[in-house]
Enzyme design. Structure first.
Site, mmCIF file in Angstrom:
data_model
loop_
_atom_site.group_PDB
_atom_site.id
_atom_site.type_symbol
_atom_site.label_atom_id
_atom_site.label_comp_id
_atom_site.label_asym_id
_atom_site.label_seq_id
_atom_site.Cartn_x
_atom_site.Cartn_y
_atom_site.Cartn_z
ATOM 1 C CG ASN A 69 -1.882 -1.098 1.327
ATOM 2 O OD1 ASN A 69 -2.253 -1.504 2.419
ATOM 3 N ND2 ASN A 69 -2.325 -1.656 0.198
ATOM 4 C CG LEU A 70 3.830 1.342 2.945
ATOM 5 C CD1 LEU A 70 5.136 1.052 3.663
ATOM 6 C CD2 LEU A 70 2.916 2.178 3.817
ATOM 7 C CD GLN A 71 2.452 2.008 -6.162
ATOM 8 O OE1 GLN A 71 1.428 1.664 -5.578
ATOM 9 N NE2 GLN A 71 2.529 2.129 -7.482
ATOM 10 C CE LYS A 85 -5.267 -0.325 3.452
ATOM 11 N NZ LYS A 85 -5.668 -0.384 2.020
ATOM 12 C CB CYS A 172 -28.107 6.670 -8.725
ATOM 13 S SG CYS A 172 -28.651 5.091 -9.411
ATOM 14 C CB CYS A 175 -28.040 5.652 -13.832
ATOM 15 S SG CYS A 175 -29.626 5.953 -13.054
ATOM 16 C CB CYS A 189 -4.005 -2.018 -8.092
ATOM 17 S SG CYS A 189 -3.989 -2.251 -6.312
#
Length: 255
Positions: A69-71, A85, A172, A175, A189
């Site tokens: 996550n640190l990237q 988190k 919304c 839609c 990712c």
């Protein structure tokens, strides 16, 4: 509500902008934003919303910080790895601005839990990473008449859309994506990769759009039903207009 001298000094660069001014800064101080997801969108967006002086923040994420996550998730450090988190995000806000009111939740966002999470909220900024969660939050926003900013990012592309499906003329999120994605079937990712700076660009743009919505019409109209697509390779941005679906099961009968 009035701003104390130290708050006036802190937000002086906002206040001199005619599009924000003292009245807009007071609106931000009295606003309540829920950040759904504290990852590649939510973490950097939180930095700009806190820096803008949004007075009350609800932070929702049931995940823990991972080294990967640190990237791109810029509020976390190596000391946060393995910790929740939501807890780490609250600590970041406490170190940044103790005057902000922060509530956290590590509950999973579902069709059952989402309505209670957004009670009393002025705006939801959704940066979650699967369609099931996004649709649960989007449907709750329609039912509870809460505006939604939906943001997503992957590889070198991001998108930010503003939705107010509870309004007769506005679409919304359902839609836009339809009903085909109630399963957790988003690309990840981890598999596709992501440029960290692309996450930051998308998140900061989402934060700017959140400010636009919160103080509208001072910075312009909220741009309901507009989806902004950011391309990091060109680079450039284009905007699509999303139509309201009269048959939408979430907002088709909104009045």
């Amino acid at each position: 509500m009035t701003l104390s001298p130290d708050r006036l000094d802190r937000f002086a660069r906002h206040i001199v902008l005619p599009e924000i001014g003292g009245a807009g800064q007071v609106k931000l101080a009295g606003s309540h934003v829920l950040l759904a997801g504290l990852g590649g969108i939510g973490a950097p967006a939180l930095q700009f919303l806190a820096a803008a002086g949004v007075g009350k923040l609800t932070l929702v994420d049931n995940d823990s910080v991972d080294t990967t996550n640190l990237q791109r998730q810029t509020i976390y450090t190596e000391r946060d790895v393995g910790h929740g988190k939501a807890v780490a995000a609250r600590q970041w806000v406490a170190n940044f601005d103790r005057a902000l009111d922060v509530t956290i939740s590590d509950a999973r966002i579902t069709a059952d839990s989402a309505p209670g999470m957004i009670e009393g909220v002025d705006l939801v900024l959704d940066g979650t990473d699967n369609f099931a969660t996004r649709l649960a939050m989007a449907d709750a926003c329609v039912a509870e008449r809460v505006p939604l900013l939906s943001a997503a990012v992957g590889r070198f592309q991001g998108q930010v859309g503003a939705f107010a499906g509870h309004l007769v003329s506005s679409p919304c999120y359902r839609c836009y994506v339809g009903d085909a994605f109630d399963a957790e079937d988003c690309d990840t990712c981890a598999a596709d990769g992501m440029l960290g700076a692309m996450s930051g660009w998308t998140a900061s743009f989402a934060a700017m759009q959140a400010i636009r919505v919160l103080i509208a019409p001072q910075m312009g109209e909220p741009q309901w039903g507009q989806l902004h697509i950011l391309d990091g390779l060109k680079p450039g941005m284009r905007t699509l207009k999303i139509a309201k679906d009269p048959a939408c099961k979430a907002c088709g009968h909104a009045a």
